[in-house]
Design a protein around this motif. Structure first.
Motif, short mmCIF file in Angstrom:
data_model
loop_
_atom_site.label_atom_id
_atom_site.label_comp_id
_atom_site.label_asym_id
_atom_site.label_seq_id
_atom_site.Cartn_x
_atom_site.Cartn_y
_atom_site.Cartn_z
N ARG A 74 0.83 -1.20 0.00
CA ARG A 74 0.00 0.00 0.00
C ARG A 74 0.87 1.26 0.00
N GLU A 75 1.93 1.24 0.80
CA GLU A 75 2.85 2.38 0.84
C GLU A 75 3.50 2.61 -0.52
N ALA A 76 3.98 1.52 -1.12
CA ALA A 76 4.63 1.62 -2.42
C ALA A 76 3.67 2.13 -3.49
N LYS A 77 2.42 1.68 -3.42
CA LYS A 77 1.41 2.13 -4.37
C LYS A 77 1.20 3.64 -4.24
N ALA A 78 1.16 4.12 -3.01
CA ALA A 78 0.99 5.56 -2.78
C ALA A 78 2.17 6.34 -3.35
N VAL A 79 3.37 5.78 -3.20
CA VAL A 79 4.56 6.45 -3.73
C VAL A 79 4.54 6.41 -5.26
N ASN A 80 4.22 5.25 -5.83
CA ASN A 80 4.20 5.12 -7.29
C ASN A 80 3.30 6.17 -7.94
N PHE A 81 2.09 6.29 -7.43
CA PHE A 81 1.16 7.26 -8.01
C PHE A 81 1.45 8.67 -7.52
N GLY A 82 2.03 8.79 -6.32
CA GLY A 82 2.41 10.10 -5.81
C GLY A 82 3.47 10.76 -6.67
N ILE A 83 4.38 9.95 -7.22
CA ILE A 83 5.43 10.47 -8.09
C ILE A 83 4.80 11.17 -9.30
N ILE A 84 3.77 10.54 -9.86
CA ILE A 84 3.11 11.11 -11.04
C ILE A 84 2.45 12.45 -10.70
N TYR A 85 1.92 12.55 -9.49
CA TYR A 85 1.21 13.77 -9.10
C TYR A 85 2.11 14.76 -8.37
N GLY A 86 3.41 14.46 -8.26
CA GLY A 86 4.33 15.37 -7.60
C GLY A 86 4.04 15.52 -6.12
N GLN A 87 3.66 14.43 -5.48
CA GLN A 87 3.30 14.51 -4.07
C GLN A 87 4.52 14.81 -3.20
N SER A 88 4.35 15.69 -2.24
CA SER A 88 5.43 16.07 -1.34
C SER A 88 5.53 15.07 -0.19
#
Length: 235
Positions: free
Chosen positions: A52-66
């Motif tokens: 779940r953490e990795a999934k959040a990071v994977n998609f967060g990268i696309i959205y420029g998540q801080s």
């Protein structure tokens, strides 16, 4: 019918990151792989929480998540989230370079383009700072402003939108050419919904999968998952 991890496959195509591209070529679960590589553990040791953490990071990268945004999403400390993001960039340097190149180009040209050439004008993108050492994520990759997040996201999601629209045209042409009664009735993000007579189910399944997977050649395969049910909820 829907493309599996379409946006992440587009990211792999643009970034040309060898590890990411190989993962999709091998058809492994990308979220489990990222969790294992970032944590330096075997894939079989990855728990559902880690995935779940990795999934959040994977998609967060696309959205420029801080780091702050990721920490809030996962309910972890900001420092831990920042380390996860930094470790991600260290493992996938091609993604880091893609972000750098996209921002550098946008700051000069005043906009970005999708794979098929659709252009979006964007102002307010800063020229990215050089990274200090190999594997260190540029500070701006962790703290993107809105125009910068928009620039990176537009290239990825805009290209993904290009692909699904081309797929819709290709599938529609095939349905008409083969005289099928099947109707394409809905598009939701990377999914297409069809109304299919039972007698055409096998033929349409193969037709849709074929057209969606080969709509545009990418550096990684475009995998398509097909589900069947009496209604959309069943799928």
């Amino acid at each position: 019918a829907g493309n599996s991890h379409r946006a992440l496959r587009v990211l792999a195509h643009f970034s040309e990151d060898p590890t990411l591209c190989q993962a999709f070529a091998d058809d492994v679960d990308i979220h489990t792989l990222v969790a294992a590589q970032v944590r330096r553990i075997a894939p079989q040791e990855v728990t559902s929480a880690m995935r779940r953490e990795a999934k959040a990071v994977n998609f967060g990268i696309i959205y420029g998540q801080s780091p702050f945004g990721l920490a809030k999403t996962l309910g972890i400390e900001k420092d831990e989230a920042a380390k996860f993001i930094s470790d991600y960039f260290a493992r996938y340097p091609g993604v880091e370079q893609f972000i750098y190149d996209t921002l550098a180009s946008c700051s000069i040209l005043g906009g970005v383009t999708t794979l098929l050439g659709r252009r979006r004008a964007i102002s307010g993108v800063r020229a990215p700072m050089k990274k200090k050492t190999v594997g260190d994520a540029p500070p701006q990759a962790l703290q993107l402003n809105l125009p910068e997040r928009t620039a990176v996201n537009t290239v990825i999601q805009g290209t993904a939108a290009d692909l699904i629209k081309l797929a819709m045209l290709a599938v529609h042409r095939r349905l008409k050419a083969e005289g099928l009664a099947t109707k394409m009735i809905l598009q939701i993000h990377d999914e297409l919904v069809f109304d299919v007579p039972d007698t055409e189910l096998e033929q349409v399944t193969e037709l849709v999968r074929s057209e969606m997977e080969r709509v545009v050649p990418l550096r990684v395969p475009l995998k398509v998952d097909v589900k069947v049910g009496e209604n959309w909820a069943d799928c």
